[in-house]
Design a protein around this motif. Sequence first.
Motif, PDB file in Angstrom:
ATOM      1  N   GLU A 243      -3.665  17.389  60.014  1.00  7.96           N
ATOM      2  CA  GLU A 243      -3.302  18.630  60.427  1.00  7.96           C
ATOM      3  C   GLU A 243      -4.086  19.783  60.378  1.00  7.96           C
ATOM      4  O   GLU A 243      -4.463  20.644  61.289  1.00  7.96           O
ATOM      5  CB  GLU A 243      -1.899  18.907  59.496  1.00  7.96           C
ATOM      6  N   LEU A 244      -4.875  19.973  59.000  1.00  4.72           N
ATOM      7  CA  LEU A 244      -5.754  21.052  58.812  1.00  4.72           C
ATOM      8  C   LEU A 244      -6.888  21.054  59.755  1.00  4.72           C
ATOM      9  O   LEU A 244      -7.198  21.996  60.507  1.00  4.72           O
ATOM     10  CB  LEU A 244      -6.160  21.084  57.633  1.00  4.72           C
ATOM     11  N   VAL A 245      -7.366  19.792  60.157  1.00  2.00           N
ATOM     12  CA  VAL A 245      -8.582  19.626  61.125  1.00  2.00           C
ATOM     13  C   VAL A 245      -8.178  19.719  62.541  1.00  2.00           C
ATOM     14  O   VAL A 245      -8.739  20.549  63.321  1.00  2.00           O
ATOM     15  CB  VAL A 245      -9.274  18.432  61.031  1.00  2.00           C
ATOM     16  N   TRP A 275      -8.212  15.467  44.599  1.00  4.26           N
ATOM     17  CA  TRP A 275      -9.221  16.198  45.611  1.00  4.26           C
ATOM     18  C   TRP A 275     -10.269  15.675  46.044  1.00  4.26           C
ATOM     19  O   TRP A 275     -10.356  15.820  47.246  1.00  4.26           O
ATOM     20  CB  TRP A 275      -9.521  17.394  44.607  1.00  4.26           C
ATOM     21  N   SER A 276     -11.004  14.815  45.282  1.00  4.82           N
ATOM     22  CA  SER A 276     -11.998  14.379  46.052  1.00  4.82           C
ATOM     23  C   SER A 276     -11.763  13.526  47.273  1.00  4.82           C
ATOM     24  O   SER A 276     -12.539  13.535  48.351  1.00  4.82           O
ATOM     25  CB  SER A 276     -12.989  13.854  44.873  1.00  4.82           C
ATOM     26  N   ALA A 277     -10.986  12.742  47.066  1.00  6.74           N
ATOM     27  CA  ALA A 277     -10.541  11.912  48.250  1.00  6.74           C
ATOM     28  C   ALA A 277     -10.102  12.768  49.480  1.00  6.74           C
ATOM     29  O   ALA A 277     -10.425  12.411  50.438  1.00  6.74           O
ATOM     30  CB  ALA A 277      -9.177  10.805  47.868  1.00  6.74           C
ATOM     31  N   PHE A 278      -9.178  13.802  49.096  1.00  4.90           N
ATOM     32  CA  PHE A 278      -8.873  14.491  50.300  1.00  4.90           C
ATOM     33  C   PHE A 278      -9.993  15.347  50.756  1.00  4.90           C
ATOM     34  O   PHE A 278      -9.852  15.404  51.969  1.00  4.90           O
ATOM     35  CB  PHE A 278      -7.828  15.629  49.640  1.00  4.90           C
ATOM     36  N   LEU A 279     -10.872  15.772  50.012  1.00  5.20           N
ATOM     37  CA  LEU A 279     -11.807  16.574  50.468  1.00  5.20           C
ATOM     38  C   LEU A 279     -12.817  15.684  51.391  1.00  5.20           C
ATOM     39  O   LEU A 279     -13.445  15.930  52.494  1.00  5.20           O
ATOM     40  CB  LEU A 279     -12.833  17.201  49.224  1.00  5.20           C
ATOM     41  N   MET A 281     -11.877  13.273  53.152  1.00  5.48           N
ATOM     42  CA  MET A 281     -11.005  12.845  54.490  1.00  5.48           C
ATOM     43  C   MET A 281     -11.272  14.339  55.330  1.00  5.48           C
ATOM     44  O   MET A 281     -11.643  14.045  56.540  1.00  5.48           O
ATOM     45  CB  MET A 281      -9.463  12.769  54.313  1.00  5.48           C
ATOM     46  N   LEU A 282     -11.248  15.397  54.729  1.00  5.09           N
ATOM     47  CA  LEU A 282     -11.263  16.737  55.661  1.00  5.09           C
ATOM     48  C   LEU A 282     -12.969  16.692  56.126  1.00  5.09           C
ATOM     49  O   LEU A 282     -12.975  16.787  57.300  1.00  5.09           O
ATOM     50  CB  LEU A 282     -11.385  17.808  54.530  1.00  5.09           C
TER      51      LEU A 282
END
Length: 351
Positions: A243-245, A275-279, A281-282
Motif C-alpha cells: 500500500e505504501l509503495v 521491522w527488518s522484514a518489513f523494511l 519488503m519496502l
Amino acid sequence: MVYNDALAARRTAHASGLPYIKAAELSAAMTRAKKTPERCWLGEVSAVVLQQSLRDLETAYRAFFDGLAGKRPRVGAPRFKSRKDRRQSIRFTANARWAITKGGKLALPKIGELKVRWSRRLPSTPSTVTVIRDAAGRYFASFVVETRDDRLPRAGAQASARLGPDVEIDLGLEHFAVTSDGRKITSPRFLRRAAKKLRRAQQSLSRKQKGSANRDKARMKVARAHAKVADARREFHHQLSSELVRENQAVYAETLCVKGLARTRLAKSVHDAGWSAFLGMLEYKAQRYGRTFTQVGRAYPSSQICSGCGYRDGPKPLHVRAWTCERCGTAHDRDVNAARNILDEGRRIIT
Ligand SMILES: [Zn+2]
C-alpha cells in the motif's frame, strides 16, 4: 539423507588421503545403495530429486573451493544437514517431470497429484517447485517463476487524492507505524489474535512435565501457533508495504536505533515487530515499482518522556540527572525514567 551420505563419503575419502570423489561416482554409489536394506526406500523417491541432492552438495563444494582459491568470498566446508532441523524440503526442477494439472493440482513424480490451496496466481510458467514441510508439520509449495519489474505510473500524477509524492513512516513501539500524513497503524486484529494464542500455548507448554507425551503435544501446538503468528505478520507486512509503495513516489522510514536496544528486554519486542522484514519488503517493492525508499535511524527519546503521564518534556542535556514533570509533577531520575519508558513501550507492542 542422500546429501549426508555423499558428504560422509567425501569426508572419509579426504581424511584417509584418498582422491576427491567425483559426482558421477557418488551417483553410482547411490544407485548401488538403493539395493541395500537400509537405503531401499530411495527407490521410492524420484531419481531426479535424488540427483538434485547430489547437485546441491556439488554447489556447496564448488562455493567452498572457489572461496579457497580466492575467486569469491570464503565459505565454510559443506556441513551435514541436521536431522533435528524439523523443516524439510524437496525440490523438483524442470526436468523432474512435475506438472500443474488442469484442475489446479500439483502432480509430483512418484508422489502423485496433490491438492493445492493457491495463495496467488502464478504470473508465468514456473521452472522449479520446492515442497517444504515446516516445523509445524504443514506443507508448502513454492515456485520459481520469471517476472518483469513492473514500474508503476508516478504517484502524485494520479487522479486519486490519497496518492502523495512522498510519505514518511515512523516505525515505533506504541504503534507499528505512524505516517507523516497522520495515520497511526497498529498491528491488525488477526495478528494480535494469533499472538495471544501463541502466548497461551507457550504458557501451557511451560506447565507440562519434561519428557511427557503431553509436553510433546504442547510443543507441537506452540510450533503451530508460532507459524501462524509468522504468517499473519508476514501478511500484514505485505499488505502495508504494498500500500505504501503503491500510493507514494518516495517512502522514508524512520526506525528506533535498534543497536542500543539489542541488549535490553526490548530487543524481543523489536524482533516481534519484525521491522527488518518489513523494511526489506519496502525496499524490494520500491525497487520493483520504480519508487524511492530511504531508511533513517533515530534515537528513541526515552529521556524526554515522563514515564508517569506520557508528557514529552523536550530534550535534556546529559548533565540533567533528575527532573520533575511539568504536567503531573512526578520527580524522575533520568535513567530510571528512561528505562521505564523503554520497558513500557516494549510491553505495549506485543498486544
Ligand atoms: Zn508527567
